[in-house]
Design a protein around this motif. Structure first.
Motif, PDB file in Angstrom:
ATOM      1  N   SER A 156     -44.787  47.297 -33.441  1.00 50.48           N
ATOM      2  CA  SER A 156     -43.615  47.488 -32.545  1.00 50.48           C
ATOM      3  C   SER A 156     -43.566  46.090 -31.829  1.00 50.48           C
ATOM      4  O   SER A 156     -44.766  45.456 -32.154  1.00 50.48           O
ATOM      5  CB  SER A 156     -43.687  48.246 -31.335  1.00 50.48           C
ATOM      6  N   ILE A 161     -40.388  42.706 -26.109  1.00 57.32           N
ATOM      7  CA  ILE A 161     -40.476  43.612 -25.517  1.00 57.32           C
ATOM      8  C   ILE A 161     -40.991  42.996 -23.973  1.00 57.32           C
ATOM      9  O   ILE A 161     -40.226  43.034 -23.353  1.00 57.32           O
ATOM     10  CB  ILE A 161     -42.056  44.950 -25.385  1.00 57.32           C
ATOM     11  N   GLY A 365     -36.373  52.461 -26.742  1.00 55.84           N
ATOM     12  CA  GLY A 365     -35.219  51.172 -27.188  1.00 55.84           C
ATOM     13  C   GLY A 365     -36.673  50.061 -27.141  1.00 55.84           C
ATOM     14  O   GLY A 365     -36.500  49.233 -28.334  1.00 55.84           O
ATOM     15  N   GLY A 366     -36.320  49.636 -26.309  1.00 56.65           N
ATOM     16  CA  GLY A 366     -38.028  48.899 -26.403  1.00 56.65           C
ATOM     17  C   GLY A 366     -38.909  48.646 -27.535  1.00 56.65           C
ATOM     18  O   GLY A 366     -39.493  47.384 -28.356  1.00 56.65           O
ATOM     19  N   ASN A 368     -38.629  49.965 -30.749  1.00 60.48           N
ATOM     20  CA  ASN A 368     -38.348  50.044 -31.604  1.00 60.48           C
ATOM     21  C   ASN A 368     -38.222  48.578 -32.111  1.00 60.48           C
ATOM     22  O   ASN A 368     -37.632  48.394 -33.893  1.00 60.48           O
ATOM     23  CB  ASN A 368     -36.874  50.551 -31.538  1.00 60.48           C
ATOM     24  N   ALA A 369     -38.170  47.892 -31.352  1.00 59.39           N
ATOM     25  CA  ALA A 369     -37.772  45.947 -31.325  1.00 59.39           C
ATOM     26  C   ALA A 369     -39.181  46.467 -32.406  1.00 59.39           C
ATOM     27  O   ALA A 369     -40.576  46.416 -32.379  1.00 59.39           O
ATOM     28  CB  ALA A 369     -38.150  45.276 -30.658  1.00 59.39           C
ATOM     29  N   THR A 402     -34.221  45.469 -35.785  1.00 60.30           N
ATOM     30  CA  THR A 402     -34.615  46.034 -35.103  1.00 60.30           C
ATOM     31  C   THR A 402     -34.720  44.952 -33.538  1.00 60.30           C
ATOM     32  O   THR A 402     -34.416  45.540 -32.136  1.00 60.30           O
ATOM     33  CB  THR A 402     -35.859  47.004 -35.061  1.00 60.30           C
ATOM     34  N   ALA A 406     -32.916  45.727 -29.425  1.00 61.43           N
ATOM     35  CA  ALA A 406     -33.911  46.094 -28.316  1.00 61.43           C
ATOM     36  C   ALA A 406     -32.878  45.277 -26.951  1.00 61.43           C
ATOM     37  O   ALA A 406     -33.249  46.108 -25.939  1.00 61.43           O
ATOM     38  CB  ALA A 406     -35.478  45.457 -28.396  1.00 61.43           C
TER      39      ALA A 406
END
Length: 756
Positions: A156, A161, A365-366, A368-369, A402, A406
């Motif tokens: 990640s 994030i 979602g965070g 996944n970046a 990605t 995010a």
């Protein structure tokens, strides 16, 4: 001996031109993307893509070849700059890894991280196993390739994030803390996996023996780093700060550690990034490497070297390759597997971890970046000969896609998460601690000649920083000591004294034993003070200075070495406009020291009977007028009270109107009393938040100073803590009439905190 030819004029010109163009375009696009709410790393990466064969090479092939396709050795020069940027970026990532945060979120963070690693790692490995051979640089090493794809899918991007959480002002919320903590665990495991897979790729053989050797190498490095290495890093940085005292020295030290650790891990057959990341984690735990120094390192990295790294990484990406139907299809599959694996893993464990659906979506979602972290993985894979250019381009495209997803997902889901009262209280406390005066004191200087006042000051300092990692320097001013900054031991001082006596400088030889007794008594006092200071959580260091000049010059010279607070123990002399409240030495230090000071003056009873220093502090009087300096004094009083289990009486004295005012119409004190009540209530609320027992008092008097002394006497206060800002008056520091009256007449010790 072979002579190494220097760079030619043209080669140097080309590399400077390359760096100029890359940095300019990377920063330009990075700022542009940031202005529309997207990660800057995407713009910096696009800079390299646009300057590479995908656009610049098509639009102006001649200029492109002249600038970027000069020679293989020329491109290696860019790679060196890129690697420096990569190492610095990994140090920054390590600095952002908050071990305390991970521990605080404990089980939930680890469960989320495992869900966010195991599922995408499994799906990524399966994907790597079935991808066509044309996407593998070395088809015979499909196992290593599959492990590499699995690692790329698992990681990640903490910077992306964190940036989104900061923009949304939710970084301190429970969900924000969980995302960061889980992401940190995720990244830590990811870097270890990457180092392990890279080690296997370097050996070219994947069997039980080589795998075990690589894993053991990683574990050995981590084990040594977080035991012996932790202490070496902390003590070295502390020593450098004490010896040099400049931000530049601390920055250089951190970079030296990163390069050295990177060289060690590279030599071990792992990747330099592992060493740099671990050093970042270790340095981030040293309180001397504070926010200011950290910010300088991050600014230098994120504004210059990281953009260059991403832009150079983008140069390797060929968008034209993605136009091929097969490559495009595989790219979509990889993108889908990356998103489904990460989201599926997080959502699958969020409910068992006690989180709501919206919290699971937000965290998924965070995390996944992929952002910068995935690009680093892709760069290493390409350099190791694991990835083809097409596979590299696909992974970079996944990182971009990605990272763009995010922010949108988190902006949509976070407002749907309700904040609990407990969470709101915690956030308010953390905001206070972030701005707290006492909480941000990392280096404190306590000069002493061994007097009773400084012995009592040492007791207060020990209580004030009982649970804080604050470094205390005890500056022992000793007339028998050498003027050397390292001081001298008892034997050395006696030798110098003997030589002095032999020269007839002091009366008769009978003075010798008396002087020896004085030296030994002074040493005992210094030792007692040092032992008392060692009760606090931070480190304590004794510095011995001689008296070649004045005592104030000695103190001021040391105080200019980057301290946050100077604590002075001193008796009072007077309070008229000409006579300093304290000695002229202390008066001069207060006026000229570059940081706040706290002056501690004991009562006559303590001076007569030094054993009273150890009497318990049961009640503290805290006068307040609601100013910033009063708030700082309140923080100090509450910290001491918490350590001593004492009660704090918060007092505000309303000044009675003068006779002329009464004659004019009889002033109403009700408004002033109401304001005073609000002031003490505000301080009382802070005290309760910090765990102190408090009571409040609002009274009126003609002479507020005398009223405070009477209040302390009536309620048997053991200590008075006051805040003040000194004002220049004549040739001495002036604390204000009320403070000076209290210090001069108080029945108990008084600590005056002078905020600069």
């Amino acid at each position: 001996m072979e002579v190494i030819e220097p760079l030619s004029h043209h080669e140097l010109l080309v590399v400077i031109a390359q760096l100029t163009v890359l940095l300019f375009v990377a920063r330009l696009l990075g700022e542009l993307l940031s202005s529309i709410g997207q990660p800057a790393v995407v713009g910096e990466l696009l800079a390299g893509v646009l300057l590479g064969p995908s656009l610049f090479g098509l639009v102006a092939p001649g200029a492109y070849e002249a600038l970027f396709v000069v020679s293989e050795s020329q491109f290696h020069l860019l790679e060196i700059v890129s690697w420096i940027g990569l190492i610095m970026l990994l140090v920054v990532t390590g600095l952002e890894t908050d071990i305390d945060l991970i521990i605080a979120n404990g089980r939930t963070a680890i469960v989320l991280s495992l869900g966010g690693i195991i599922v995408p790692f499994t799906t990524g490995f399966a994907l790597g196993w079935v991808l066509p051979a044309e996407f593998i640089a070395a088809p015979a090493q499909r196992l290593v390739f599959s492990l590499f794809i699995a690692t790329a899918m698992s990681i990640s991007a903490i910077p992306v994030i964190a940036k989104v959480l900061i923009e949304l002002d939710v970084v301190r919320r429970d969900v924000g803390q969980l995302i960061l903590a889980a992401g940190m665990v995720d990244d830590t495991i990811g870097w270890v996996l990457l180092a392990t897979v890279a080690g296997l790729a370097r050996t070219g053989v994947v069997d039980v023996g080589s795998a075990a050797t690589t894993v053991l190498s990683v574990l050995a490095f981590l084990g040594i780093s977080f035991t012996i290495g932790r202490r070496v890093v902390a003590e070295t940085i502390t020593w450098v700060d004490n010896a040099v005292g400049s931000d530049a020295a601390l920055l250089s030290t951190a970079m030296l550690f990163a390069l050295a650790a990177g060289a060690i891990t590279q030599y071990m057959g792992l990747e330099a990034i592992l060493g740099a990341f671990v050093v970042g984690v270790l340095v981030g735990q040293v309180n001397r490497f504070d926010y200011r120094v950290r910010h300088s390192f991050e600014t230098m990295t994120l504004s210059i070297f990281a953009p260059l790294f991403f832009a150079i990484a983008g140069l390797r990406m060929d968008i034209a390759a993605l136009a091929d139907p097969t490559v495009f299809t595989v790219g979509l599959v990889v993108f889908a597997v990356a998103c489904v694996g990460k989201f599926g893993g997080i959502l699958g464990v969020s409910r068992p971890a006690g989180l709501s659906v919206w919290e699971g979506i937000t965290i998924g979602g965070g995390m996944n970046a992929r952002g910068a972290m995935e690009i680093i993985v892709a760069t290493i894979g390409l350099g190791l000969g694991i990835l083809t250019t097409s596979t590299y381009s696909i992974i970079v495209a996944v990182a971009i896609g990605t990272s763009l997803m995010a922010p949108a997902i988190m902006r949509w889901s976070i407002p749907k998460i309700e904040m609990s009262e407990q969470e709101r209280t915690r956030i308010e406390r953390e905001r206070y601690l972030q701005e707290s005066f006492v909480n941000n004191l990392t280096r404190v200087l306590l000069p002493t000649r061994g007097s009773v006042d400084t012995q009592y000051a040492a007791r207060l300092v020990s209580s004030l920083f009982r649970d804080r990692q604050t470094d205390i320097d005890l500056l022992c001013i000793d007339e028998f000591a050498s003027s050397s900054r390292r001081g001298g031991g008892l034997r050395e001082r006696l030798t110098r004294l003997g030589r002095f006596l032999a020269g007839g400088g002091v009366g008769s030889s009978e003075t010798g034993p008396n002087r020896r007794a004085d030296i030994e008594a002074t040493d005992r006092r210094f030792a007692r003070i040092e032992a008392r200071l060692s009760e606090q959580a931070g480190s304590t260091r004794r510095l011995v200075r001689g008296l070649d000049g004045s005592a104030s010059d000695t103190i001021l010279e040391q105080a200019n070495a980057g301290y946050d607070l100077v604590v002075l123990g001193e008796r009072t002399l007077g309070s008229d406009s000409e006579t300093p409240l304290f000695s002229r030495t202390i008066d001069r230090v207060i006026q000229r020291t570059p940081c706040p000071t706290m002056v501690v003056s004991t009562s006559d009873a303590v001076k007569r009977t030094p054993a009273l220093i150890d009497d318990p502090i049961r009640r503290i009087l805290l006068p307040t007028v609601g100013t910033r300096s009063s708030r700082h004094a309140a923080e100090a009083a509450f910290a001491i009270a918490t350590a001593e289990n004492a009660l704090v009486e918060i007092a505000h004295v309303v000044a009675d109107p003068q006779p002329s005012d009464r004659f004019a119409g009889g002033a109403d004190l009700s408004d002033a009393r109401d304001i005073g009540g609000q002031i003490v209530d505000r301080e009382a609320e802070l005290g309760r938040q910090l765990g102190a027992k408090v009571v409040t008092t609002v009274t009126a008097a003609d002479n507020p100073g005398a009223a405070l002394v009477a209040l302390a006497d009536r309620n048997d206060a053991d200590l008075i803590v006051m805040g003040s800002n000194t004002r220049p008056i004549s040739r001495r520091a002036f604390f204000g009439p009320n403070v000076e009256y209290v210090v001069t007449n108080a029945p108990c010790p008084v600590a005056v905190l002078n905020s600069v």
